[in-house]
Structure formats: C-alpha cells, structure tokens
Motif scaffolding. Structure first.
Motif, PDB file in Angstrom:
ATOM      1  N   ARG A 179      -8.506  -8.129   1.275  1.00 18.76           N
ATOM      2  CA  ARG A 179      -7.281  -7.392   1.609  1.00 18.76           C
ATOM      3  C   ARG A 179      -6.320  -8.241   2.448  1.00 18.76           C
ATOM      4  O   ARG A 179      -5.124  -8.335   2.151  1.00 18.76           O
ATOM      5  CB  ARG A 179      -7.639  -6.106   2.349  1.00 18.76           C
ATOM      6  N   ARG A 183      -2.656  -9.628   1.096  1.00 21.08           N
ATOM      7  CA  ARG A 183      -1.404  -9.232   1.754  1.00 21.08           C
ATOM      8  C   ARG A 183      -0.628 -10.444   2.252  1.00 21.08           C
ATOM      9  O   ARG A 183       0.599 -10.496   2.153  1.00 21.08           O
ATOM     10  CB  ARG A 183      -1.707  -8.266   2.896  1.00 21.08           C
ATOM     11  N   LEU A 188       3.091  -9.192   2.649  1.00 17.97           N
ATOM     12  CA  LEU A 188       3.054  -7.804   3.116  1.00 17.97           C
ATOM     13  C   LEU A 188       2.556  -7.722   4.550  1.00 17.97           C
ATOM     14  O   LEU A 188       1.733  -8.529   4.983  1.00 17.97           O
ATOM     15  CB  LEU A 188       2.141  -6.972   2.211  1.00 17.97           C
ATOM     16  N   ALA A 194       0.547   0.164   1.906  1.00 20.17           N
ATOM     17  CA  ALA A 194       1.424  -0.426   0.877  1.00 20.17           C
ATOM     18  C   ALA A 194       1.190   0.267  -0.455  1.00 20.17           C
ATOM     19  O   ALA A 194       0.053   0.571  -0.832  1.00 20.17           O
ATOM     20  CB  ALA A 194       1.149  -1.918   0.752  1.00 20.17           C
ATOM     21  N   VAL A 195       2.285   0.510  -1.175  1.00 28.16           N
ATOM     22  CA  VAL A 195       2.224   1.087  -2.512  1.00 28.16           C
ATOM     23  C   VAL A 195       2.811   0.084  -3.499  1.00 28.16           C
ATOM     24  O   VAL A 195       3.799  -0.591  -3.213  1.00 28.16           O
ATOM     25  CB  VAL A 195       2.981   2.431  -2.585  1.00 28.16           C
ATOM     26  N   LEU A 196       2.178  -0.010  -4.655  1.00 30.48           N
ATOM     27  CA  LEU A 196       2.641  -0.885  -5.735  1.00 30.48           C
ATOM     28  C   LEU A 196       3.340  -0.034  -6.787  1.00 30.48           C
ATOM     29  O   LEU A 196       2.806   0.988  -7.230  1.00 30.48           O
ATOM     30  CB  LEU A 196       1.446  -1.610  -6.359  1.00 30.48           C
ATOM     31  N   TRP A 223       5.583   3.616   4.631  1.00 24.56           N
ATOM     32  CA  TRP A 223       4.873   2.682   3.758  1.00 24.56           C
ATOM     33  C   TRP A 223       5.775   1.497   3.413  1.00 24.56           C
ATOM     34  O   TRP A 223       7.004   1.603   3.401  1.00 24.56           O
ATOM     35  CB  TRP A 223       4.461   3.363   2.463  1.00 24.56           C
ATOM     36  N   PHE A 260      -3.277  -3.088  -1.879  1.00 30.25           N
ATOM     37  CA  PHE A 260      -2.536  -1.841  -2.028  1.00 30.25           C
ATOM     38  C   PHE A 260      -3.406  -0.611  -1.772  1.00 30.25           C
ATOM     39  O   PHE A 260      -4.581  -0.561  -2.138  1.00 30.25           O
ATOM     40  CB  PHE A 260      -1.917  -1.774  -3.422  1.00 30.25           C
ATOM     41  N   ASP A 261      -2.770   0.393  -1.171  1.00 30.08           N
ATOM     42  CA  ASP A 261      -3.416   1.664  -0.879  1.00 30.08           C
ATOM     43  C   ASP A 261      -3.117   2.707  -1.942  1.00 30.08           C
ATOM     44  O   ASP A 261      -3.771   3.756  -1.983  1.00 30.08           O
ATOM     45  CB  ASP A 261      -2.941   2.181   0.480  1.00 30.08           C
ATOM     46  N   ALA A 263      -0.747   3.207  -6.046  1.00 31.44           N
ATOM     47  CA  ALA A 263       0.113   2.603  -7.067  1.00 31.44           C
ATOM     48  C   ALA A 263       0.784   3.702  -7.868  1.00 31.44           C
ATOM     49  O   ALA A 263       0.205   4.762  -8.102  1.00 31.44           O
ATOM     50  CB  ALA A 263      -0.697   1.690  -7.988  1.00 31.44           C
ATOM     51  N   VAL A 280      -7.871   1.556  -7.137  1.00 32.72           N
ATOM     52  CA  VAL A 280      -6.599   1.812  -6.460  1.00 32.72           C
ATOM     53  C   VAL A 280      -6.123   3.220  -6.839  1.00 32.72           C
ATOM     54  O   VAL A 280      -5.942   3.501  -8.032  1.00 32.72           O
ATOM     55  CB  VAL A 280      -5.537   0.767  -6.865  1.00 32.72           C
ATOM     56  N   THR A 282      -3.960   5.968  -8.073  1.00 29.40           N
ATOM     57  CA  THR A 282      -2.837   5.677  -8.955  1.00 29.40           C
ATOM     58  C   THR A 282      -2.199   6.942  -9.511  1.00 29.40           C
ATOM     59  O   THR A 282      -2.894   7.891  -9.898  1.00 29.40           O
ATOM     60  CB  THR A 282      -3.314   4.785 -10.133  1.00 29.40           C
TER      61      THR A 282
END
Length: 507
Positions: A179, A183, A188, A194-196, A223, A260-261, A263, A280, A282
C-alpha cells in the motif's frame, strides 16, 4: 529440430482499451517459460511488453488509415506470415471479437501452424453472428472465464466449440506493490482514503455526469480521487492542478490497486476481474461496448454481492450507490466477499492448452465450408467494390472499406542503437503525416498519431527485406534524406529506401 520451448505469436486487436493486450500478456506470463511468446499487437500501447522483456511488434489496425482499408487485410496476412516464418512460430493465438479476413488468409496459407482463437464470452444478445461464421476454421477456440458467466445470454454461451478456462487476468501473475509503495508511486497522500475512477470514455453525457458527481461526493468526504487516463490515448500526465483529481497512467494497473480503498469503474472484463480479485470495494457503472455485455456483467456480479452496480442514466440510483460505497461497513462486506474468491487459474489453463497445441503441430479443423463465403466476400471487395455507391456500402455496414489508394510517404529510418537496449538514446520523432517511421524500437507513445512500420527487435536481414517488400506493395515510397548510422544504412540497402526493385539486393 528446434530446441527449447515452442515459439507462439500472441496477436491482439486494438479495441477501446487494453483488454486484449492484457489477456495475451497474462497468457505469456502464466506459461512460466513453457513457450517463447512474441506479441503482435494493433494496440498503440504495445510498448508495455518491454516491461516484461517480451519481444513485440506493432501493426497498424484497420481504422488507423495507414493502409487503406481496401488493402488492409492483404497487408495484415502478409505481416502475419512473415512474422511466423521469421520466429519459426509453432502456434498463433488471436485475441479479439472478430477474426479479420487477414488472419483467415494467413491461417489458410499456413496449414501446418495451429491458429487459435481466444474468444471471450459475455456477448450482447444477438451480437456477433458474422464473427462466429469462421470459428470452425481455427484449430481451437479458448474461452476465458467470467465471474458473471452464469448470466451470459450471448451467442457464444450456446456453443460447445470452445475450451472453457477460468478468468484470464494479470491478477495473481503480477506481484502487487504494498500500500505505501503503491501510493508513493502514484503520488497519493499516504494518510487519506483514495478512490479510483476508471469509467472509460466519458463522451456519454450520463457517464460524464456520473464522473463529476463521484468526484464531488468523495472529495467532499475528504477522499483523494485518482482517475485513469488511457495509455492508448497517451493522455496521462501524472500531475494535477490544486483540487483536481490525480491523473494516473500506469501499467499494469493491478500492480498498484493496493493504493485504493474503493473504485468506481466501467464493467469491462479486465478491470472487473483485476479489481475484484484484488479485493477493492467497487461500484460498477456499465459503459457502451459494441459486443461486450457490460450491463449483464455488472448486474450479475452485484447479485453475487461482490460489487455494487448502478445505471448512470438513473441519477437517484447512482447517488444511492455512492452513499453505499462511502459506507465503511458496506466496503468491508465487499472486501470480505472478494477475498473469498478462488485464485484465478484461467491464464495457466489457457497457456497449457496453447503449449499442447504448439507441440502437437498441424491440427485438422472441423470443417472448411466457410472458405466459400470468405472468398465470395473477398471477390465483392476486390471486384465489385469500385462500383458500389456509398448508400449500398452503408447498408452492408462496410462504409469506406472499398475505397482508398496507397499513401505516398517518405521513409524515416529509426533503428534502435543497441538491440540489447532498444530504447537507449532514442527520442520520439516529430509527428509528420508525410513520414513513415521505420523502427525496431518499442518507445512509449511512439505509435500515437505516427505512421509506423515496426520491425521485430533483432530481426534477420531476410525479415527486414521481406518487410520492405510488403511495404512497397502498400505504400508509394518517396525519396527521403540519406539514412544516418550503419544500421539505418543497412536497412536502406535491404529495401527500406525509395527506389526500384532492381536497386534491392537479393537476401
């Protein structure tokens, strides 16, 4: 007799993303040395093969306009045959929805080489009848599995011609970064969630609105937002203005997903399997696709409680889905469900099947009757095409395929200075529509907007000369500046310079 593992050409169409290329890369990696892979791709992102020390060659696709569409299938067939002969390939694997006429021409002229179709399922109901006409010409059909296969209502679901394997994905084959390292690589903040966002094309107004609303909601909750920009589009910058999402353009994406947390993504095959198999949380947002049934994939996967799904055309439904994704309890349940998924085995299963076919040599196909239809189609393009009005061509769904003339171009020879270091000391040449860049370099961004004849790195003189002959048939080569450097001059002597056939030496 050749020694060592069999050489296999892994070919891909371009498509809208990198799915075809990623599946072939997964096949190559999963072979664990059991094959010597050579990537042959129409994707302008083919340079990523260099990250894995794989040999690769680029070919312009049918919509690129480098070779007029009327002649392109003949050009493609000659490119395939020349490459197979150069590398002494024992098999050819094509990953794409539609087996081009050029692929079929090469298949017919190389009966001792097994041609294999890697044909993903989950086609939209009713789509693909024309593509499936030629399925029995292949030595084998391999169908990568899908987490949503229980909902498959497309034409391929009714067939029994394919060897079905598990999902074919880079997940499990590429070691992910931790992780913190992921990042740092993406720029990041290590301390904020964080969101993708990877929605593909946002030219649809509803998708653009969904993208904007996602950015607003997550930013308001503190975020940080990262947005993928396609390697194919060549628009990744890795920088941003204050308050804007982070733009990332990395490959393979699966290597960085630990950053990412959550997506929010389109429900295409590759991204769905990479995200869910990486656990992830999603939200799936179906995007347009000509054949891929993204709506059904999103609905079925959500029904299995592996992801959320929402229709971007229904703003209330989409807002409710964002609320759920922002809920840590919901994300926790999604993570746990995805972690219970079995490891993907499809790439390994497919690699074993291909290696077996490559080792077995010639394979008799089930039937050849489709050649009559194929030859009639060719006759229509070559003989009748010049007389067809646009209205008729439009009804046939082949507008523009029957017209065009060879381009008049000046060759620009740009060989890599050292075959062992194919990108050292090279810079991208300026974009010039009058130039035909001839190179064996695999430079990121090289194939964007430029007309390129790409040679397999380390190719023999015979192959360089054969490729020059093929080019002379499909372009009008104009005089150009004298080539600089010994290798460029050698290529010129082998035919890569404007001049008559009499000027070319025999090889």
């Amino acid at each position: 007799m050749p020694s060592g593992p069999p050489t296999v050409v892994l070919a891909t169409t371009n498509g809208r993303g990198m799915g075809h290329l990623s599946r072939q890369m997964a096949l190559a990696l999963a072979s664990l040395g059991g094959m010597d892979p050579v990537i042959f791709s129409m994707s302008s992102a083919v340079a990523v093969a260099g990250q894995f020390d794989m040999r690769a060659e680029f070919a312009p696709g049918p919509l690129r306009g480098q070779v007029p569409r009327r002649y392109w299938d003949f050009y493609l067939a000659e490119r395939i045959m020349a490459l197979i002969q150069e590398v002494n390939a024992s098999a050819f694997v094509f990953d794409g929805v539609y087996p081009y006429d050029g692929v079929l021409r090469a298949l017919r002229r190389l009966p001792d080489v097994p041609f294999i179709w890697s044909r993903r399922g989950m086609w939209k109901p009713g789509a693909g009848a024309r593509a499936l006409r030629y399925r029995r010409l292949f030595a084998a059909v391999i169908e990568p599995g899908d987490l949503a296969s229980s909902g498959d209502a497309g034409r391929t679901a009714e067939l029994d011609d394919a060897r079905r394997v598990g999902p074919v994905t880079l997940a499990g084959l590429v070691r992910p970064l931790g992780r913190a390292a992921a990042r740092e690589a993406l720029g990041l903040d290590p301390d904020r969630p964080a969101v993708l966002i990877t929605l593909g094309s946002t030219r649809r107004s509803d998708l653009y609105a969904a993208y904007g609303r996602t950015v607003e909601r997550f930013a308001a909750e503190g975020w940080q937002v990262a947005v993928t920009s396609s390697l194919i589009a060549g628009d990744g910058h890795g920088t941003r203005r204050p308050g804007e999402p982070v733009m990332i353009s990395v490959y393979p994406l699966v290597k960085y997903l630990s950053a990412f947390d959550a997506a929010v993504t389109a429900s295409g095959y590759n991204v769905v399997h990479e995200l869910l198999l990486s656990a992830v949380p999603t939200l799936l947002v179906p995007n347009d696709a000509s054949v891929d049934d993204q709506d059904t994939r999103a609905r079925v996967v959500a029904g299995q409680n592996l992801a959320l799904a929402a229709d971007p055309e229904r703003p209330t439904e989409f807002e409710a889905a964002l609320d759920r994704l922002l809920d840590e309890r919901v994300r926790g349940r999604l993570r746990d469900a995805c972690r219970d998924l079995p490891p993907p085995t499809g790439a390994t299963e497919a690699a074993r099947a291909v290696i077996g076919l490559a080792a077995g040599g010639r394979v008799e196909t089930a039937e050849r009757v489709e050649w009559g239809a194929l030859n009639a189609q060719r006759l229509a393009r070559r003989t009748l095409g010049r007389a067809l009005p646009d209205s008729v061509a439009t009804r046939m769904g082949r507008t523009g395929l029957l017209r065009g003339a060879p381009l008049s171009l000046s060759p620009q020879l740009l060989p890599a200075p050292d075959p062992a270091r194919p990108t050292t000391g090279l810079r991208l040449p300026p974009v010039d529509p009058q130039h035909l860049v001839v190179t064996d370099a695999l430079l990121p961004g090289l194939f964007e907007k430029r007309r390129v004849e790409h040679l397999l790195p380390g190719a023999s003189d015979a192959y360089v000369a054969e490729r020059a002959r093929i080019a002379a048939e499909h372009y009008r080569l104009r005089p150009t500046a004298a080539p600089v450097g010994e290798r460029a001059q050698a290529w010129a002597r082998l035919g890569w310079a404007a001049g008559s056939d009499e000027d070319r030496p025999e090889v």
